[in-house]
Design a protein around this motif. Structure first.
Motif, PDB file in Angstrom:
ATOM      1  N   TYR B  76      -3.120  -7.097  -6.766  1.00  0.00           N
ATOM      2  CA  TYR B  76      -3.171  -5.937  -5.880  1.00  0.00           C
ATOM      3  C   TYR B  76      -4.335  -6.087  -4.896  1.00  0.00           C
ATOM      4  O   TYR B  76      -5.447  -6.411  -5.299  1.00  0.00           O
ATOM      5  N   GLY B  77      -4.069  -5.784  -3.638  1.00  0.00           N
ATOM      6  CA  GLY B  77      -5.144  -5.815  -2.641  1.00  0.00           C
ATOM      7  C   GLY B  77      -5.633  -4.422  -2.312  1.00  0.00           C
ATOM      8  O   GLY B  77      -6.475  -4.239  -1.456  1.00  0.00           O
ATOM      9  N   VAL B  80      -8.353  -0.170  -5.441  1.00  0.00           N
ATOM     10  CA  VAL B  80      -9.715  -0.210  -5.989  1.00  0.00           C
ATOM     11  C   VAL B  80     -10.682  -0.408  -4.827  1.00  0.00           C
ATOM     12  O   VAL B  80     -10.451  -1.252  -3.970  1.00  0.00           O
ATOM     13  N   ILE B  81     -11.722   0.379  -4.786  1.00  0.00           N
ATOM     14  CA  ILE B  81     -12.721   0.236  -3.736  1.00  0.00           C
ATOM     15  C   ILE B  81     -14.060  -0.052  -4.403  1.00  0.00           C
ATOM     16  O   ILE B  81     -14.556   0.767  -5.183  1.00  0.00           O
ATOM     17  N   ARG B 101      -7.955   4.483  -6.867  1.00  0.00           N
ATOM     18  CA  ARG B 101      -7.017   5.473  -6.325  1.00  0.00           C
ATOM     19  C   ARG B 101      -5.737   5.421  -7.145  1.00  0.00           C
ATOM     20  O   ARG B 101      -5.170   4.365  -7.334  1.00  0.00           O
ATOM     21  N   SER B 167      -5.044   1.487  -0.581  1.00  0.00           N
ATOM     22  CA  SER B 167      -6.316   1.560   0.145  1.00  0.00           C
ATOM     23  C   SER B 167      -6.388   0.326   1.022  1.00  0.00           C
ATOM     24  O   SER B 167      -5.540  -0.550   0.924  1.00  0.00           O
ATOM     25  N   GLY B 168      -7.404   0.246   1.873  1.00  0.00           N
ATOM     26  CA  GLY B 168      -7.519  -0.913   2.747  1.00  0.00           C
ATOM     27  C   GLY B 168      -6.394  -0.974   3.772  1.00  0.00           C
ATOM     28  O   GLY B 168      -5.768   0.034   4.097  1.00  0.00           O
ATOM     29  N   SER B 169      -6.133  -2.202   4.260  1.00  0.00           N
ATOM     30  CA  SER B 169      -5.149  -2.369   5.343  1.00  0.00           C
ATOM     31  C   SER B 169      -3.737  -2.397   4.777  1.00  0.00           C
ATOM     32  O   SER B 169      -2.985  -3.356   4.973  1.00  0.00           O
ATOM     33  N   ARG B 172      -0.595   3.373   2.874  1.00  0.00           N
ATOM     34  CA  ARG B 172      -1.281   4.262   1.931  1.00  0.00           C
ATOM     35  C   ARG B 172      -0.242   5.063   1.153  1.00  0.00           C
ATOM     36  O   ARG B 172       0.894   5.207   1.609  1.00  0.00           O
ATOM     37  N   GLU B 204       4.181  -3.496   0.688  1.00  0.00           N
ATOM     38  CA  GLU B 204       3.285  -3.014   1.753  1.00  0.00           C
ATOM     39  C   GLU B 204       2.168  -2.139   1.184  1.00  0.00           C
ATOM     40  O   GLU B 204       1.076  -2.081   1.735  1.00  0.00           O
ATOM     41  N   HIS B 206       0.720  -2.490  -1.841  1.00  0.00           N
ATOM     42  CA  HIS B 206      -0.235  -3.176  -2.714  1.00  0.00           C
ATOM     43  C   HIS B 206      -0.813  -4.469  -2.146  1.00  0.00           C
ATOM     44  O   HIS B 206      -1.805  -4.970  -2.658  1.00  0.00           O
ATOM     45  N   ARG B 207      -0.142  -5.052  -1.139  1.00  0.00           N
ATOM     46  CA  ARG B 207      -0.618  -6.338  -0.625  1.00  0.00           C
ATOM     47  C   ARG B 207      -0.904  -6.213   0.860  1.00  0.00           C
ATOM     48  O   ARG B 207      -0.001  -6.140   1.680  1.00  0.00           O
ATOM     49  N   PRO B 208      -2.179  -6.163   1.214  1.00  0.00           N
ATOM     50  CA  PRO B 208      -2.568  -5.828   2.591  1.00  0.00           C
ATOM     51  C   PRO B 208      -2.208  -6.907   3.606  1.00  0.00           C
ATOM     52  O   PRO B 208      -2.626  -8.050   3.467  1.00  0.00           O
ATOM     53  N   TYR B 212      -4.479  -2.427   9.908  1.00  0.00           N
ATOM     54  CA  TYR B 212      -5.345  -1.347   9.423  1.00  0.00           C
ATOM     55  C   TYR B 212      -4.490  -0.446   8.540  1.00  0.00           C
ATOM     56  O   TYR B 212      -3.354  -0.777   8.224  1.00  0.00           O
ATOM     57  N   LYS B 213      -5.028   0.718   8.183  1.00  0.00           N
ATOM     58  CA  LYS B 213      -4.261   1.606   7.305  1.00  0.00           C
ATOM     59  C   LYS B 213      -2.994   2.127   7.987  1.00  0.00           C
ATOM     60  O   LYS B 213      -2.911   2.182   9.212  1.00  0.00           O
TER      61      LYS B 213
END
Lengths: 79, 438
Positions: B76-77, B80-81, B101, B167-169, B172, B204, B206-208, B212-213
């Motif tokens: 997963y990308g 988690v932050i 998240r 989260s991330g790119s 969401r 889309e 889980h894998r950035p 961007y978001k």
């Protein structure tokens, strides 16, 4: 492009740039592979699963890097 | 006795509002006494140290958190932050304090058993502190250590049938209003489409691979309870395209005072007798209603679906029967160029499973365009602004429609291309000169 060829290309190009940066946007990697983002995604994801690349996330933005490179791993007590 | 002195935080508790400081202190005390005999997997004094580092940040006037990290769960990308404290010796309990998240269920329906289960899990494997809910709608778990990430993920997925959020790119976690489950205004099943697209676009999520978001939000009606028009890159707003259903007897009951306007929502003080002319007819933005001779009439062609009349007289006015949604693109919060509201790109579309048209004619062409043309950290709305509405229509194949335009000749200015004009741009110069001197 075959997976092994793509992997080698990414390793070589990222190693070359290591002096200036260790984290890359997804589009930087797609450009290195000369592929459209959707096609590149499959190969890049496989590289993450194989441990050639790792994700880095600020929370809002995601980037990719080679494991162990950059300040992050030593600074964050993870090596 | 608290581990750290926190005079500045204590002062925050003196205000009239519920205090997050009080909440954290309560959790710190609960962890210290551990009456439930929890087998804590991260430092028991994590909450004490959290208060300590926050006090220090207030004292210094700058943060003691570092930004981002490589932590995550395998494959997963997002979700988690990484968060690290830059004073780990002083505050070892929060040396690692990662955020997780958790994808909220569509419509945020929970059983109390589910809530108890996730809270127990987080108390044991994390700080016990949650944020219900984050801006994207996720359940936010605040603070755990790196070794606990995979453990939490395993328990969530295996024991609670629960996935991490985005989260991330990434895409969401899609978010929707409570919809048809509880609300008579819902023009489509928001929960069904939210769940369907969440499942369809797992990759889309889980894998950035986006610039961007990217956010989807689903509002069942133009009341926009999840504010999709302001907060999502692709906003789905429920609409009807036939007529508002009128129950004239109920209208009379509102006028006569037997029914309370706004379902009694403004009952806290005496606002006087209900005045339909002033409170409904006069406030209609397109002035498409009239009430004469005990009869309410609506010129539905002029109605912009603002929902005001329906909100005021819900027993008398109901949404139409031919229902679907409008799709708007490009809303965002202010980082570049200020905040933007969504721009209408699809005036009306049926929102029924399996949502093939929505996926293949709207979502995926937009992603293809944005993934190729979007700059790093550029939201869809910024790309639309940079390359223009015309480009968006070209890339999606959507037909231009007057309803996409706020005011004539201001947004967007469309230039014709030669192949779109009959006869092209070529002309007979001699014929032209007959009528136009040099």
């Amino acid at each position: 492009m075959e997976y092994d060829e793509a992997k080698e290309k990414i390793k070589v190009e990222l190693t070359k740039k290591l002096k200036t940066k260790s984290k890359f946007y997804f589009n930087d990697l797609a450009k290195i592979l000369g592929m459209k983002p959707r096609e590149a995604k499959k190969l890049i994801n496989q590289m993450v699963l194989d441990g050639v690349l790792e994700y880095w996330s600020s929370g809002s933005t995601s980037m990719y890097g080679m494991p162990g490179t950059g300040k992050q791993s030593s600074a964050e007590h993870e090596d | 006795m608290a581990k750290h002195e926190t005079p500045l935080l204590d002062q925050l508790e003196t205000g009239p509002w519920p205090s997050f400081v009080t909440d954290i202190k309560r959790e710190a005390e609960s962890r210290a006494t551990n009456e439930k005999g929890v087998d804590y997997q991260i430092p028991q004094d994590a909450c004490e140290d959290l208060l300590g580092v926050l006090e220090l940040s207030f004292k210094h006037g700058r943060t003691h958190w570092k930004h981002g990290g490589i932590v995550g769960v395998f494959g997963y990308g997002g979700g988690v932050i990484g968060r690290y404290c830059d004073q780990p010796e002083m505050f070892p309990g929060v040396a690692h304090f990662h955020t997780m998240r958790v994808s909220q269920p569509a419509g945020k329906f929970y059983t109390t058993k589910y809530l108890e289960s996730i809270c127990d899990l987080w108390e044991r494997r994390g700080s016990g502190i949650t944020n219900m809910h984050g801006s994207t709608g996720d359940i936010i778990f605040l603070g755990t250590t790196t070794p606990q990430l995979e453990e939490v993920f395993y328990e969530l997925t295996h024991n609670l049938n629960q996935d991490l959020g985005g989260s991330g790119s990434n895409l969401r976690t899609p978010s929707d209003c409570i919809g048809a489950a509880r609300c008579e205004y819902a023009c489509y099943d928001t929960q069904a489409i939210c769940h369907d697209l969440t499942v369809e676009y797992q990759d889309e999520l889980h894998r950035p691979a986006f610039p961007y978001k990217f956010k989807f939000k689903f509002d069942g009606c133009p009341n926009c309870c999840v504010a999709s028009i302001a907060r999502s890159d692709l906003s789905f707003i429920g609409l009807w395209r036939d007529e508002i259903r009128i129950d004239e007897e109920a209208v009379k009951a509102y006028v006569g005072g037997e029914l309370k306007p706004n379902a009694g929502a403004h009952a806290g003080r005496d606002w006087g007798a209900f005045d339909i002319q002033k409170e409904v007819i006069g406030l209609c933005p397109t002035q498409c209603m009239r009430y004469e001779g005990d009869k309410l009439e609506i010129n539905n062609k002029e109605c912009t679906h603002c929902m005001h009349c329906i909100n005021v007289m819900p027993r008398a006015l109901r949404i139409g029967n031919d229902r679907g949604c409008a799709i708007l693109a490009g809303a965002k919060a202010p980082i570049l160029d200020g905040a933007q509201m969504g721009t209408l790109i699809v005036p009306f579309i049926k929102a029924e499973p399996p949502y093939t048209d929505i996926k293949e004619k709207v979502i995926e062409p937009i992603w293809d365009w944005w993934m190729e043309e979007g700059k790093n950290r550029e939201r869809l709305g910024e790309l639309m602004k940079r390359q223009g509405m015309q480009k968006l229509l070209e890339m999606t194949g959507l037909d231009p429609d007057p309803r996409m335009i706020q005011e004539p000749r201001t947004n967007p200015y469309i230039f014709w291309k030669e192949d779109e004009v009959e006869g092209g741009f070529k002309r007979d110069i001699n014929e032209f000169r007959k009528y136009h001197k040099r």
